[in-house]
Design a protein around this motif. Structure first.
Motif, mmCIF file in Angstrom:
data_model
loop_
_atom_site.group_PDB
_atom_site.id
_atom_site.type_symbol
_atom_site.label_atom_id
_atom_site.label_comp_id
_atom_site.label_asym_id
_atom_site.label_seq_id
_atom_site.Cartn_x
_atom_site.Cartn_y
_atom_site.Cartn_z
ATOM 1 N N ILE A 69 0.812 -1.218 0.000
ATOM 2 C CA ILE A 69 0.000 0.000 0.000
ATOM 3 C C ILE A 69 0.844 1.265 0.000
ATOM 4 C CG2 ILE A 69 -1.680 1.344 1.345
ATOM 5 C CD1 ILE A 69 -2.928 -1.348 2.182
ATOM 6 N N PHE A 70 1.870 1.313 0.860
ATOM 7 C CA PHE A 70 2.646 2.547 1.033
ATOM 8 C C PHE A 70 4.048 2.493 0.441
ATOM 9 C CE2 PHE A 70 -0.155 2.414 4.885
ATOM 10 C CZ PHE A 70 -1.017 3.421 4.477
ATOM 11 N N GLY A 71 4.495 1.326 0.017
ATOM 12 C CA GLY A 71 5.846 1.203 -0.517
ATOM 13 C C GLY A 71 6.925 1.145 0.555
ATOM 14 N N MET A 72 6.520 1.153 1.796
ATOM 15 C CA MET A 72 7.469 1.071 2.913
ATOM 16 C C MET A 72 6.937 0.080 3.930
ATOM 17 S SD MET A 72 10.041 2.901 2.227
ATOM 18 C CE MET A 72 10.941 3.007 3.741
ATOM 19 N N PRO A 73 7.717 -0.800 4.438
ATOM 20 C CA PRO A 73 9.111 -1.038 4.082
ATOM 21 C C PRO A 73 9.204 -1.618 2.670
ATOM 22 C CG PRO A 73 8.325 -2.765 5.554
ATOM 23 C CD PRO A 73 7.225 -1.758 5.425
ATOM 24 N N TYR A 74 10.380 -1.517 2.068
ATOM 25 C CA TYR A 74 10.573 -2.091 0.734
ATOM 26 C C TYR A 74 10.246 -3.579 0.792
ATOM 27 C CZ TYR A 74 12.931 2.279 -0.291
ATOM 28 O OH TYR A 74 13.227 3.592 -0.459
ATOM 29 N N LEU A 75 9.595 -4.061 -0.265
ATOM 30 C CA LEU A 75 9.091 -5.432 -0.250
ATOM 31 C C LEU A 75 10.207 -6.467 -0.057
ATOM 32 C CD1 LEU A 75 6.693 -7.346 -0.455
ATOM 33 C CD2 LEU A 75 6.978 -7.310 -2.921
ATOM 34 N N PHE A 76 11.231 -6.376 -0.903
ATOM 35 C CA PHE A 76 12.287 -7.393 -0.833
ATOM 36 C C PHE A 76 13.626 -6.747 -0.584
ATOM 37 C CE2 PHE A 76 15.360 -10.432 -2.385
ATOM 38 C CZ PHE A 76 14.879 -11.620 -1.868
ATOM 39 N N PRO A 77 14.333 -7.166 0.394
ATOM 40 C CA PRO A 77 14.069 -8.256 1.325
ATOM 41 C C PRO A 77 13.394 -7.797 2.621
ATOM 42 C CG PRO A 77 16.341 -7.595 1.584
ATOM 43 C CD PRO A 77 15.734 -6.719 0.504
ATOM 44 N N THR A 78 13.268 -6.478 2.822
ATOM 45 C CA THR A 78 12.865 -5.953 4.127
ATOM 46 C C THR A 78 11.506 -6.454 4.593
ATOM 47 O OG1 THR A 78 14.160 -3.983 3.624
ATOM 48 C CG2 THR A 78 12.687 -3.852 5.500
#
Length: 178
Positions: A69-78
């Motif tokens: 939805i918000f782009g945070m945290p970054y999907l991969f790997p976080t």
């Protein structure tokens, strides 16, 4: 649906909503926001209050949904690694709280155990994800991410979570079957 399950479902949705909102409160200063681990608090509370299945679900869903939805945290790997870490927090906190007496020392025991196991799971997930992407995840990176950079969040969790759990566990506040 039993009344107790409905209450747990509603509370879990509220903890998920808190997981969405809390990073906005701390994220205005990114260096401090990451150190306070704002997603951890609602997930741990969900595990303690609603039980391990709900804590596991909210813990796994929160970082992934927030990433989509918000782009945070970054999907991969976080976000992927956080999903496993937070799911472990909710699972272990809820399971230990169910099995142990609801007294202050046991709440701390459950909390600290879930924090340690969750961080170990995060380290394992990071090792796997970094290996898949051709990178490496060293022991010093693990200690920096799991301990050193998280000290303020660890302190907040150790102070805040047991107090809130003891308040909410009070039968006069919420009448939930354990």
């Amino acid at each position: 649906m039993k009344k107790n399950n409905l209450i747990k479902m509603i509370l879990s949705a509220l903890f998920l909503a808190l997981a969405f909102v809390m990073p906005f409160l701390t994220g205005q200063i990114p260096e401090i926001g990451k150190m306070l681990c704002p997603l951890h608090i609602p997930v741990l509370l969900c595990g303690f209050i609603c039980g391990w299945p709900w804590g596991l679900a909210v813990g796994f869903i929160a970082p992934l949904l927030r990433s989509f939805i918000f782009g945070m945290p970054y999907l991969f790997p976080t976000a992927v690694c956080m999903a496993f870490e937070l799911a472990t927090y909710g699972l272990v906190a809820g399971l230990m709280h169910k099995l142990l007496p609801h007294k202050k020392p046991y709440i701390y025991c459950s909390l600290l155990t879930s924090m340690i196991i969750g961080r170990l799971v995060w380290g394992l997930a990071m090792t796997i994800c970094m290996g898949i992407s051709g990178g490496s995840f060293t022991l010093s990176l693990f200690f920096a991410g799991a301990v050193t950079n998280a000290i303020p969040g660890i302190i907040v969790q150790i102070i805040l979570i047991p107090i809130l759990v003891m308040l909410i566990d009070n039968p006069k506040i919420l009448k939930l079957e354990k």
